[in-house]
Design an enzyme around this catalytic site. Structure first.
Site, PDB file in Angstrom:
ATOM      1  N   CYS A 122       0.831  -1.209   0.000  1.00 16.17           N
ATOM      2  CA  CYS A 122       0.000   0.000   0.000  1.00 16.17           C
ATOM      3  C   CYS A 122       0.867   1.261   0.000  1.00 16.17           C
ATOM      4  O   CYS A 122       1.583   1.522   0.964  1.00 16.17           O
ATOM      5  CB  CYS A 122      -0.906  -0.041   1.234  1.00 16.17           C
ATOM      6  SG  CYS A 122      -1.787   1.493   1.590  1.00 16.17           S
ATOM      7  N   CYS A 156       0.147   3.683   2.861  1.00 16.25           N
ATOM      8  CA  CYS A 156       0.656   3.105   4.120  1.00 16.25           C
ATOM      9  C   CYS A 156       2.147   3.367   4.257  1.00 16.25           C
ATOM     10  O   CYS A 156       2.629   3.744   5.326  1.00 16.25           O
ATOM     11  CB  CYS A 156       0.420   1.595   4.159  1.00 16.25           C
ATOM     12  SG  CYS A 156      -1.313   1.100   4.157  1.00 16.25           S
TER      13      CYS A 156
END
Length: 148
Positions: A69, A72
């Site tokens: 991600c 993230c």
């Protein structure tokens, strides 16, 4: 003087009781003698989740994330820097959703990153999506324990 609060050692998972006003004094675990706070997020797994999050009287903010991600990855240094600034008033932890799918499912994590504040296993607040450091600190401030 406030009552002591109970929380798990991030190293050996032994439960420790520390007066709230002494959290900032760099307390050590009564069992393994290691520091109870390192100013960095703890990696959560199925093995340590209940001790660190569910049984802790210390608020814990969990970053539910995944290695693939982009947001993230972008938020990881912000989360780590905020941990260094705000511990020991709140514990910081990270849970990789791909490695711990059952825990991610247990908390109905549908998007990542998702931040969840817990106290004694009870969800207090949730924030989906990456945030800046100032936003994260502002969001967490109502959940901080007074440490002095």
């Amino acid at each position: 003087m406030p009552d002591p609060i109970q929380f798990a050692c991030p190293h050996c998972l032994a439960m420790n009781r520390v007066p709230q006003t002494r959290l900032g004094d760099k307390p050590n675990c009564g069992k393994c003698k290691q520091g109870l706070f390192a100013g960095e997020p703890i990696t959560l797994t199925a093995r340590n989740f209940d001790a660190i999050v569910s049984r802790s009287e210390l608020p814990v903010v969990v970053d539910f994330w995944a290695s693939w991600c982009g947001p993230c990855k972008a938020m990881a240094p912000v989360f780590a820097q905020t941990a260094a600034q705000m511990e020991p008033g709140i514990r910081f932890a990270k849970l990789e959703t791909d490695a711990e799918q059952s825990l991610a499912g247990r908390f109905n994590i549908r998007s990542i990153p998702t931040l969840v504040v817990f106290r004694q296993g009870r969800e207090l607040a949730r924030q989906a999506g990456a945030v800046q450091g100032s936003q994260l600190r502002q969001w967490l401030t109502p959940h901080l324990l007074k440490t002095a």
